[in-house]
Design an enzyme around this catalytic site. Structure first.
Site, PDB file in Angstrom:
ATOM      1  N   LYS A 138       0.831  -1.211   0.000  1.00 37.38           N
ATOM      2  CA  LYS A 138       0.000   0.000   0.000  1.00 37.38           C
ATOM      3  C   LYS A 138       0.864   1.260   0.000  1.00 37.38           C
ATOM      4  CE  LYS A 138       0.724   1.041   4.505  1.00 37.38           C
ATOM      5  NZ  LYS A 138       1.004   2.324   5.182  1.00 37.38           N
ATOM      6  N   THR A 169      -3.710   5.537   3.736  1.00 36.97           N
ATOM      7  CA  THR A 169      -2.375   5.926   3.286  1.00 36.97           C
ATOM      8  C   THR A 169      -2.411   6.701   1.975  1.00 36.97           C
ATOM      9  OG1 THR A 169      -1.516   3.934   4.346  1.00 36.97           O
ATOM     10  CG2 THR A 169      -0.053   5.054   2.830  1.00 36.97           C
TER      11      THR A 169
END
Length: 329
Positions: free
Chosen positions: A189, A246
């Site tokens: 990610k 994120t």
């Protein structure tokens, strides 16, 4: 009261020490520099990373690894991914207590997951090692904003033990036995966040962001399953949850690094602007190697590597990602 040691005094390690203390435990932080340990010990602050935030009275600190782990009932590791092996190798073997890793990344050169490095370089028993992941923006957790995370370990029993360490009023923990899936999701990610940040830095809108996040999740899932992870993990906190946080938040180092790249800075200048470790750059290189070895298609990851290693133009790469040929979703 359980005695827990956090190895690493950066923003995430120090913040998690607060979580552990707020969960009712006695916490010792190991800091590489004595001046940082002294400030935490005497003033209950780590101004380099958390500003004037005051840490709980039950948080202590030392710059001696031996003193930090002596008598500990459990250890929490918060050391950057690319320096984890060299740091652990310089110490005596970790004691035979449960270990929880907070670090997200894949080691460049070996393609090892962090839990594998802890076993290999730290001398830990793999049956005692677990990992934590999820939407863990440390600045929000430091402010005690409500959130959730997942703790994964090889056995449900160990996952449960590790999850009881972090039962602060503002942090809810779920358990899993899919260590591979949770670690892959948490590592990759960061790579996708660089691409999403770059798109934002170029001035692209929410459609581009949503498209990259969605296709990024598909990449993460393909790689995770190829390595033995479970599909449902990638729809949960470690997968979609962490990816959204994120990619969307300016608090994310990797998102900020991507934005800087999108504005035209090179990798070194972008990293200097962020000012703290953004694991996504080194992880992208490791993930690309891993994907090539397994035959997994990861175009967003490849695009990030093209930009950071091969001087590809970020605007051309971002446009090309969404201009690929027709294919089933």
């Amino acid at each position: 009261m359980t005695a827990l040691t956090v190895l690493g005094a950066g923003s995430w390690g120090t913040t998690f020490a607060q979580v552990l203390a707020d969960s009712g435990h006695e916490v010792t932080i190991w800091a590489r520099r004595e001046e940082v340990a002294r400030e935490i010990r005497e003033e209950h602050r780590n101004t380099a990373y958390l500003g004037d935030r005051v840490l709980p009275e039950t948080v202590d600190a030392t710059s001696s690894v031996a003193a930090a782990v002596d008598g500990a009932d459990g250890i929490v590791l918060a050391i950057p991914a690319q320096s984890m092996r060299t740091t652990l190798a310089a110490w005596p073997d970790l004691p035979p207590v449960p270990i929880l890793s907070l670090t997200k990344g894949i080691e460049r050169g070996t393609d090892a997951r962090i839990s594998e490095i802890i076993v290999d370089a730290g001398g830990a028993d793999h049956q005692r090692v677990g990992v934590l992941s999820g939407p863990n923006l440390s600045a929000e957790i430091a402010e005690r904003r409500p959130c959730a995370s997942v703790v994964a370990a090889g056995s449900a029993e160990l996952a449960g033990v590790l999850a009881t360490w972090c039962q602060a009023p503002y942090l809810r923990t779920y358990t899993s036995t899919d260590v591979v899936g949770v670690e892959i999701a948490g590592a990759v990610k960061n790579v996708i966040a660089i691409a999403v940040g770059a798109a934002a830095g170029l001035g692209h809108g929410h459609n581009t962001t949503a498209s990259l996040i969605t296709r990024g999740l598909a990449e993460i899932t393909r790689l995770g399953i190829a390595l033995g992870g479970r599909r449902d993990t990638f729809a949960g906190l470690a997968g979609m949850g962490d990816l959204v946080a994120t990619c969307a938040s300016p608090l994310s180092r990797n998102h900020r690094l991507g934005r800087a790249l999108g504005r035209g800075l090179d990798v070194d200048a972008a990293a200097a602007e962020v000012g703290q470790t953004a694991e996504g750059v080194a992880t992208a290189r490791a993930v690309e190697d891993l994907a090539a070895r397994l035959g997994v298609d990861m175009p967003i990851t490849a695009a990030v590597v093209d930009v950071v290693d091969h001087d590809a133009r970020i605007d051309e790469v971002t446009t090309a990602l969404l201009a690929r040929g027709v294919r089933p979703e």
